[in-house]
Motif scaffolding. Sequence first.
Motif, PDB file in Angstrom:
ATOM      1  N   ARG A 186      56.825  45.148 100.971  1.00 59.38           N
ATOM      2  CA  ARG A 186      56.764  44.534 102.559  1.00 59.38           C
ATOM      3  C   ARG A 186      56.846  42.449 101.046  1.00 59.38           C
ATOM      4  N   PRO A 187      58.248  42.345 101.263  1.00 60.59           N
ATOM      5  CA  PRO A 187      58.258  41.320 100.282  1.00 60.59           C
ATOM      6  C   PRO A 187      56.753  40.515 101.413  1.00 60.59           C
ATOM      7  N   GLY A 188      56.530  39.506  99.455  1.00 60.41           N
ATOM      8  CA  GLY A 188      54.950  38.765 100.053  1.00 60.41           C
ATOM      9  C   GLY A 188      53.741  39.210 101.143  1.00 60.41           C
ATOM     10  N   VAL A 228      57.958  37.482  90.499  1.00 65.89           N
ATOM     11  CA  VAL A 228      56.690  37.648  89.358  1.00 65.89           C
ATOM     12  C   VAL A 228      55.875  38.105  89.382  1.00 65.89           C
ATOM     13  N   ASN A 229      55.027  39.089  88.300  1.00 63.43           N
ATOM     14  CA  ASN A 229      53.808  40.063  88.977  1.00 63.43           C
ATOM     15  C   ASN A 229      52.732  38.603  89.095  1.00 63.43           C
ATOM     16  N   PRO A 230      52.150  39.360  90.024  1.00 59.56           N
ATOM     17  CA  PRO A 230      51.643  38.439  90.543  1.00 59.56           C
ATOM     18  C   PRO A 230      49.971  38.527  89.561  1.00 59.56           C
ATOM     19  N   PHE A 231      49.849  39.922  88.922  1.00 54.66           N
ATOM     20  CA  PHE A 231      48.800  39.305  88.119  1.00 54.66           C
ATOM     21  C   PHE A 231      48.982  39.121  86.911  1.00 54.66           C
ATOM     22  N   THR A 232      49.835  38.798  85.930  1.00 55.27           N
ATOM     23  CA  THR A 232      49.910  38.207  85.133  1.00 55.27           C
ATOM     24  C   THR A 232      50.558  37.367  84.682  1.00 55.27           C
ATOM     25  N   ASN A 233      51.688  36.983  86.198  1.00 55.88           N
ATOM     26  CA  ASN A 233      52.004  35.665  85.938  1.00 55.88           C
ATOM     27  C   ASN A 233      52.955  35.624  85.035  1.00 55.88           C
ATOM     28  N   LYS A 234      53.420  36.704  84.516  1.00 54.87           N
ATOM     29  CA  LYS A 234      55.082  36.728  84.179  1.00 54.87           C
ATOM     30  C   LYS A 234      55.955  36.670  85.193  1.00 54.87           C
ATOM     31  N   GLN A 235      58.213  36.269  84.986  1.00 50.66           N
ATOM     32  CA  GLN A 235      58.511  36.004  85.590  1.00 50.66           C
ATOM     33  C   GLN A 235      59.782  37.820  85.113  1.00 50.66           C
ATOM     34  N   VAL A 236      59.718  38.952  85.818  1.00 53.70           N
ATOM     35  CA  VAL A 236      60.000  40.011  85.919  1.00 53.70           C
ATOM     36  C   VAL A 236      61.395  39.950  85.901  1.00 53.70           C
ATOM     37  N   LEU A 237      62.147  39.267  86.915  1.00 48.77           N
ATOM     38  CA  LEU A 237      63.560  38.736  87.514  1.00 48.77           C
ATOM     39  C   LEU A 237      63.137  37.482  88.018  1.00 48.77           C
ATOM     40  N   THR A 238      64.565  36.491  87.993  1.00 45.64           N
ATOM     41  CA  THR A 238      64.664  35.750  88.824  1.00 45.64           C
ATOM     42  C   THR A 238      64.634  36.081  90.640  1.00 45.64           C
ATOM     43  N   VAL A 239      63.929  34.717  91.150  1.00 44.04           N
ATOM     44  CA  VAL A 239      63.708  34.906  92.851  1.00 44.04           C
ATOM     45  C   VAL A 239      64.801  35.750  93.383  1.00 44.04           C
ATOM     46  N   SER A 240      66.418  35.032  93.206  1.00 41.90           N
ATOM     47  CA  SER A 240      67.573  35.172  93.345  1.00 41.90           C
ATOM     48  C   SER A 240      68.262  36.691  92.963  1.00 41.90           C
ATOM     49  N   ALA A 241      67.588  37.434  91.325  1.00 44.72           N
ATOM     50  CA  ALA A 241      67.813  38.760  91.393  1.00 44.72           C
ATOM     51  C   ALA A 241      66.916  39.920  91.758  1.00 44.72           C
ATOM     52  N   SER A 242      65.701  39.370  92.485  1.00 45.47           N
ATOM     53  CA  SER A 242      64.509  40.282  93.246  1.00 45.47           C
ATOM     54  C   SER A 242      65.638  40.135  94.822  1.00 45.47           C
ATOM     55  N   LYS A 243      65.830  39.164  95.354  1.00 45.22           N
ATOM     56  CA  LYS A 243      66.392  39.694  96.671  1.00 45.22           C
ATOM     57  C   LYS A 243      67.227  40.536  96.147  1.00 45.22           C
ATOM     58  N   ARG A 244      68.555  40.046  95.260  1.00 46.40           N
ATOM     59  CA  ARG A 244      69.775  41.443  95.263  1.00 46.40           C
ATOM     60  C   ARG A 244      69.144  42.990  94.910  1.00 46.40           C
ATOM     61  N   ILE A 245      67.868  43.114  94.080  1.00 47.20           N
ATOM     62  CA  ILE A 245      67.152  44.546  93.975  1.00 47.20           C
ATOM     63  C   ILE A 245      66.981  45.201  95.311  1.00 47.20           C
ATOM     64  N   SER A 286      65.438  50.785  85.060  1.00 52.96           N
ATOM     65  CA  SER A 286      66.391  50.794  84.527  1.00 52.96           C
ATOM     66  C   SER A 286      67.263  49.670  84.494  1.00 52.96           C
ATOM     67  N   LEU A 287      67.818  49.857  86.013  1.00 50.64           N
ATOM     68  CA  LEU A 287      68.637  48.094  86.588  1.00 50.64           C
ATOM     69  C   LEU A 287      68.163  46.935  86.738  1.00 50.64           C
ATOM     70  N   VAL A 288      66.911  46.587  86.641  1.00 50.92           N
ATOM     71  CA  VAL A 288      66.122  45.327  85.940  1.00 50.92           C
ATOM     72  C   VAL A 288      66.649  45.416  85.148  1.00 50.92           C
ATOM     73  N   LEU A 289      66.321  45.895  83.591  1.00 43.25           N
ATOM     74  CA  LEU A 289      66.563  45.984  82.596  1.00 43.25           C
ATOM     75  C   LEU A 289      68.144  45.058  82.557  1.00 43.25           C
ATOM     76  N   ALA A 290      68.743  46.114  83.081  1.00 40.88           N
ATOM     77  CA  ALA A 290      70.696  46.031  82.960  1.00 40.88           C
ATOM     78  C   ALA A 290      70.848  44.252  83.407  1.00 40.88           C
ATOM     79  N   ILE A 291      69.935  44.917  84.502  1.00 33.79           N
ATOM     80  CA  ILE A 291      70.397  42.729  84.806  1.00 33.79           C
ATOM     81  C   ILE A 291      70.205  41.752  84.183  1.00 33.79           C
ATOM     82  N   LYS A 292      68.192  41.891  83.907  1.00 31.99           N
ATOM     83  CA  LYS A 292      68.144  40.751  83.079  1.00 31.99           C
ATOM     84  C   LYS A 292      68.751  40.744  81.951  1.00 31.99           C
ATOM     85  N   LEU A 293      70.087  41.257  80.631  1.00 32.16           N
ATOM     86  CA  LEU A 293      70.908  41.927  80.056  1.00 32.16           C
ATOM     87  C   LEU A 293      72.146  40.839  80.567  1.00 32.16           C
TER      88      LEU A 293
END
Length: 309
Positions: free
Chosen positions: A271-273, A218-235, A74-81
Amino acid sequence: MIPDTTDYQAVFNELANQAQQIDDVGEVASYIPELQRIDSDKFGIHLTTVDNRNFGVGDSQEKFSIQSISKVLSLVLAIKLVGGKLWQRVGVEPSGTPFNSLIQLELEKGIPRNPFINAGAIVVCDVLVSLLDDPKQQLLEFVREITDDQTIDYNIVVAESERKTSYINTAHINLMKAHGNIYNDIDTVLELYFHLCSIEMNCYELAQTFLFLAYQGVNPFTNKQVLTVSASKRINAIMQTCGFYDEAGEFSFKVGLPGKSGVGGGIIAIRPGKYCIAVWSPKLNAKGNSYKGMKILEYFTTRTQCSIF
Ligand code: DON
């Protein structure tokens, strides 16, 4: 990225043995009657690497109530919005208090310390109710899209059980409404919150769902960007500092990964990466986190000598 060739299956086989020897002094969550019905001896682990290697043991394919783990979604969706505007209504500091404590909320005038304690997750739900036409349905569609799995669903029996025993969450939302930090109808917001907590997944689905946090959004299988790099770091940062309430320091100290727990007994860790790992063992310690799950993740990062530190 250097390929990760660790034989996680061999480690998991050791972990399964280790798990059997742990004297599990935890207790299944009983404050929501429907959660108490679960077989307390269940135990599963699944790990998915960013290059799609999969390893699992035990009851890793059995669905359970992911509870507060879903607060990350829910946080990811709110940040996207709404982006950074969210932080005007909820903080990013560890609370050092139980997930359902009201004490700070009164002192801090209805602004929750972070989005993972109940008050913070309720504010996030309020944001979603303000912005979405059909918040329950759209949140579920968002989760299904990230997971790339249309079968992910709410458990309406659990949501209803939660509603019937929602005295403390009702106190939270009323206090925040009185301070002007809830904009919508209380029952509508709580309805979304109860459904959010009732989402069901198994360990495999959890590991797949949250893998984007190990791959810079990024979802590595679908290549869809769920969040920006910066937002992913923050989550990841908020998971590291606030994912386990008044046990966040302990999880960081012993496991050394960003993670999130739920009172259904699930824990995810990133574990990032490299990977996302999900563990499920329903008996909880006194802080409301899976007793065995915490111990097994500690053993895992110690054994593989791989954490973020
Ligand atoms: O609001 C509640 O009480 C729960 N449905 C969610 C709590 C939860 O999972 C806290 N977690 N560790």
